[in-house]
Design an enzyme around this catalytic site. Sequence first.
Site, PDB file in Angstrom:
ATOM      1  N   LYS A  73      -4.283  -1.016  -3.961  1.00 33.97           N
ATOM      2  CA  LYS A  73      -3.182  -1.686  -4.663  1.00 33.97           C
ATOM      3  C   LYS A  73      -2.099  -2.099  -3.677  1.00 33.97           C
ATOM      4  O   LYS A  73      -1.617  -1.282  -2.889  1.00 33.97           O
ATOM      5  CB  LYS A  73      -2.595  -0.766  -5.738  1.00 33.97           C
ATOM      6  CG  LYS A  73      -1.399  -1.378  -6.476  1.00 33.97           C
ATOM      7  CD  LYS A  73      -0.949  -0.498  -7.630  1.00 33.97           C
ATOM      8  CE  LYS A  73       0.394  -0.944  -8.194  1.00 33.97           C
ATOM      9  NZ  LYS A  73       0.857  -0.096  -9.305  1.00 33.97           N
TER      10      LYS A  73
ATOM     11  N   ASP B  22       0.607   6.649 -10.657  1.00 31.80           N
ATOM     12  CA  ASP B  22       0.774   6.294  -9.251  1.00 31.80           C
ATOM     13  C   ASP B  22       1.605   7.388  -8.588  1.00 31.80           C
ATOM     14  O   ASP B  22       2.813   7.495  -8.834  1.00 31.80           O
ATOM     15  CB  ASP B  22       1.495   4.948  -9.116  1.00 31.80           C
ATOM     16  CG  ASP B  22       0.635   3.757  -9.544  1.00 31.80           C
ATOM     17  OD1 ASP B  22      -0.392   3.978 -10.215  1.00 31.80           O
ATOM     18  OD2 ASP B  22       1.012   2.614  -9.208  1.00 31.80           O
TER      19      ASP B  22
ATOM     20  N   LYS C 114      -2.587   2.998  -2.557  1.00 30.37           N
ATOM     21  CA  LYS C 114      -1.543   1.993  -2.818  1.00 30.37           C
ATOM     22  C   LYS C 114      -0.588   1.970  -1.638  1.00 30.37           C
ATOM     23  O   LYS C 114      -0.253   3.017  -1.079  1.00 30.37           O
ATOM     24  CB  LYS C 114      -0.825   2.367  -4.120  1.00 30.37           C
ATOM     25  CG  LYS C 114       0.392   1.521  -4.471  1.00 30.37           C
ATOM     26  CD  LYS C 114       0.987   1.976  -5.806  1.00 30.37           C
ATOM     27  CE  LYS C 114       2.353   1.371  -6.056  1.00 30.37           C
ATOM     28  NZ  LYS C 114       2.957   1.815  -7.320  1.00 30.37           N
TER      29      LYS C 114
END
EC number: 4.1.2.4
Length: 223
Positions: free
Chosen positions: A181, A89, A152
């Site tokens: 996400k 991430d 995300k």
Amino acid sequence: MNIAKLIDHTILKANTTKEDVMKVIEEAKEYKFASVCINPPWVKLAADELAGHDVDVCTVIGFPLGASTTETKAFETKDAIAKGATEVDMVINVGALKDGDNELVEKDIYEVVQAAKGKALVKVIIETCLLTDEEKVRACELSVKAGADFVKTSTGFSTGGATAEDIALMRKTVGPNVGVKASGGVRTREDADKMVAAGASRVGASASVAIVLNDAKGATDNY
């Protein structure tokens, strides 16, 4: 819906100890979360402990500010994968996005995607709380163009977390083939259900066990 398989069970606080990480790993085994999301120094431990379990090892790159150089982010990615990470991430260069330097933002993401290619999923944290809607859309478009697997919402360390409105906007922007996400402030089953209904395909949370057990009292703050 098996909510556990949508959750990245997360512990990213600076004062995280080995005992804390082991607890998260054991919970991930028990509840069969999608992944554990941990800081890079814990990747090898998690990879060793989770061998043979259907739980991915996720770590963070350029975290939490996104203010590392592109070269540093690419190196961090390669290093994490070498130690056993299967998902990364990364945080975008937020300042460059706000400057309108799309080329830099895209290259930053692209180099991480290339470093991870064929070895790890890449989720791109755009830090929605710092962006206008136009900037959120642009960040998502650049992420898709650079080859990211997911976008995300948040690090969980800035001024705000995920909202259903942002998830819906991100899903609309990236279409059906890129993951979205939700992270930051997702503490209850109700929160998680709202995010999934809005279009999230993954949820990052530290209150994962409370979410699965639908126990609002067990929810903890932040990451």
